[in-house]
Design a protein around this motif. Sequence first.
Motif, PDB file in Angstrom:
ATOM      1  N   TYR A  22      13.946  10.857  45.012  1.00 16.39           N
ATOM      2  CA  TYR A  22      13.850  12.512  45.331  1.00 16.39           C
ATOM      3  C   TYR A  22      15.393  13.061  45.896  1.00 16.39           C
ATOM      4  O   TYR A  22      15.357  14.121  45.402  1.00 16.39           O
ATOM      5  CB  TYR A  22      12.722  12.490  46.786  1.00 16.39           C
ATOM      6  CG  TYR A  22      11.345  12.453  46.360  1.00 16.39           C
ATOM      7  CD1 TYR A  22      10.962  13.242  45.774  1.00 16.39           C
ATOM      8  CD2 TYR A  22      10.813  11.139  46.617  1.00 16.39           C
ATOM      9  CE1 TYR A  22       9.341  13.245  45.333  1.00 16.39           C
ATOM     10  CE2 TYR A  22       9.386  11.055  46.048  1.00 16.39           C
ATOM     11  CZ  TYR A  22       8.653  12.322  45.561  1.00 16.39           C
ATOM     12  OH  TYR A  22       7.390  12.086  45.112  1.00 16.39           O
ATOM     13  N   LYS A  24      17.701  12.444  44.227  1.00 14.04           N
ATOM     14  CA  LYS A  24      18.570  12.754  43.078  1.00 14.04           C
ATOM     15  C   LYS A  24      18.059  14.126  42.282  1.00 14.04           C
ATOM     16  O   LYS A  24      18.897  14.622  41.675  1.00 14.04           O
ATOM     17  CB  LYS A  24      18.335  11.334  41.856  1.00 14.04           C
ATOM     18  CG  LYS A  24      19.403  10.244  42.214  1.00 14.04           C
ATOM     19  CD  LYS A  24      19.373   9.654  41.027  1.00 14.04           C
ATOM     20  CE  LYS A  24      18.108   8.377  41.181  1.00 14.04           C
ATOM     21  NZ  LYS A  24      18.014   7.457  40.160  1.00 14.04           N
ATOM     22  N   ILE A  25      16.732  14.493  42.554  1.00 13.99           N
ATOM     23  CA  ILE A  25      16.488  15.460  42.046  1.00 13.99           C
ATOM     24  C   ILE A  25      16.204  16.608  43.162  1.00 13.99           C
ATOM     25  O   ILE A  25      15.671  17.826  42.703  1.00 13.99           O
ATOM     26  CB  ILE A  25      14.902  15.097  41.335  1.00 13.99           C
ATOM     27  CG1 ILE A  25      13.693  14.996  42.359  1.00 13.99           C
ATOM     28  CG2 ILE A  25      15.042  14.388  40.391  1.00 13.99           C
ATOM     29  CD1 ILE A  25      12.398  14.920  41.850  1.00 13.99           C
ATOM     30  N   TYR A  87      16.599  24.192  37.877  1.00 16.75           N
ATOM     31  CA  TYR A  87      16.354  23.188  38.379  1.00 16.75           C
ATOM     32  C   TYR A  87      15.695  22.101  37.507  1.00 16.75           C
ATOM     33  O   TYR A  87      16.084  20.861  37.430  1.00 16.75           O
ATOM     34  CB  TYR A  87      14.965  23.252  39.312  1.00 16.75           C
ATOM     35  CG  TYR A  87      14.791  22.033  40.106  1.00 16.75           C
ATOM     36  CD1 TYR A  87      15.430  21.632  41.039  1.00 16.75           C
ATOM     37  CD2 TYR A  87      13.369  21.589  39.826  1.00 16.75           C
ATOM     38  CE1 TYR A  87      14.886  20.266  41.828  1.00 16.75           C
ATOM     39  CE2 TYR A  87      13.190  20.471  40.323  1.00 16.75           C
ATOM     40  CZ  TYR A  87      13.711  19.902  41.353  1.00 16.75           C
ATOM     41  OH  TYR A  87      13.668  18.559  42.219  1.00 16.75           O
ATOM     42  N   LYS A  90      18.366  20.387  35.474  1.00 18.97           N
ATOM     43  CA  LYS A  90      19.001  19.470  36.456  1.00 18.97           C
ATOM     44  C   LYS A  90      18.325  18.178  36.573  1.00 18.97           C
ATOM     45  O   LYS A  90      18.941  16.987  36.365  1.00 18.97           O
ATOM     46  CB  LYS A  90      19.132  19.867  37.969  1.00 18.97           C
ATOM     47  CG  LYS A  90      19.525  18.969  38.801  1.00 18.97           C
ATOM     48  CD  LYS A  90      19.772  19.581  40.225  1.00 18.97           C
ATOM     49  CE  LYS A  90      19.955  18.284  41.251  1.00 18.97           C
ATOM     50  NZ  LYS A  90      20.033  18.892  42.710  1.00 18.97           N
ATOM     51  N   ILE A  91      16.789  18.208  36.734  1.00 18.82           N
ATOM     52  CA  ILE A  91      16.143  16.951  36.913  1.00 18.82           C
ATOM     53  C   ILE A  91      15.868  16.311  35.526  1.00 18.82           C
ATOM     54  O   ILE A  91      15.122  15.298  35.465  1.00 18.82           O
ATOM     55  CB  ILE A  91      15.019  17.320  37.797  1.00 18.82           C
ATOM     56  CG1 ILE A  91      13.941  18.083  37.135  1.00 18.82           C
ATOM     57  CG2 ILE A  91      15.521  17.653  39.007  1.00 18.82           C
ATOM     58  CD1 ILE A  91      12.618  18.201  37.982  1.00 18.82           C
ATOM     59  N   LEU A  94      16.521  12.973  34.509  1.00 18.30           N
ATOM     60  CA  LEU A  94      16.350  11.994  35.907  1.00 18.30           C
ATOM     61  C   LEU A  94      14.774  11.489  36.070  1.00 18.30           C
ATOM     62  O   LEU A  94      14.555  10.634  36.956  1.00 18.30           O
ATOM     63  CB  LEU A  94      16.679  12.481  37.203  1.00 18.30           C
ATOM     64  CG  LEU A  94      18.279  12.903  37.320  1.00 18.30           C
ATOM     65  CD1 LEU A  94      18.396  13.896  38.471  1.00 18.30           C
ATOM     66  CD2 LEU A  94      19.158  11.892  36.985  1.00 18.30           C
ATOM     67  N   VAL A  95      13.973  12.309  35.174  1.00 22.79           N
ATOM     68  CA  VAL A  95      12.520  11.954  35.613  1.00 22.79           C
ATOM     69  C   VAL A  95      11.771  11.835  34.073  1.00 22.79           C
ATOM     70  O   VAL A  95      12.500  12.020  33.155  1.00 22.79           O
ATOM     71  CB  VAL A  95      11.781  13.225  36.079  1.00 22.79           C
ATOM     72  CG1 VAL A  95      12.510  13.652  37.413  1.00 22.79           C
ATOM     73  CG2 VAL A  95      11.895  14.301  35.284  1.00 22.79           C
ATOM     74  N   THR A 113       6.605  10.485  39.519  1.00 22.93           N
ATOM     75  CA  THR A 113       7.488   9.825  40.354  1.00 22.93           C
ATOM     76  C   THR A 113       7.545   8.348  40.089  1.00 22.93           C
ATOM     77  O   THR A 113       6.598   7.804  39.213  1.00 22.93           O
ATOM     78  CB  THR A 113       7.427  10.028  42.018  1.00 22.93           C
ATOM     79  OG1 THR A 113       5.942   9.200  41.982  1.00 22.93           O
ATOM     80  CG2 THR A 113       7.066  11.740  42.090  1.00 22.93           C
TER      81      THR A 113
END
Length: 127
Positions: A22, A24-25, A87, A90-91, A94-95, A113
């Motif tokens: 969380y 990281k994001i 946003y 950015k994520i 990572l997801v 998640t």
Amino acid sequence: MKSPTITPCFGVKDTQASVDFYEKIGFTALPAGDNPDDDLRILLFEGGFALMVHREDQLREWLPVLKDTPIGAFGMFYLAVSDFDAYVAKIRPLVNVIKETEVDGRRIFYFTTPDGHVIGVNQSQEW
């Protein structure tokens, strides 16, 4: 900070791993209380309360009715962000992206998640 009307509390396998994800994001983690043996954390997003994460074995002990419930959730949670495009950019790396769609002109970006919860990101709005 005022608590929300409904407070999500996710059961997770490893609280620190979840907090790391969380953070990281874009979330910020706080301890939920003074008990060092209680592995419960509060997560903020853009300065406001978002959710809590609690290690699954402690959550199952706290609420024995959950003892046979798998981690994850049937359904999804929504995260309203102030700048959708920034946003999501950015994520995205990572997801685990599971769906991108548009409903009534509003874009939604769904990801999971590490514990299998589904989160849909959308642009915040006034009701």
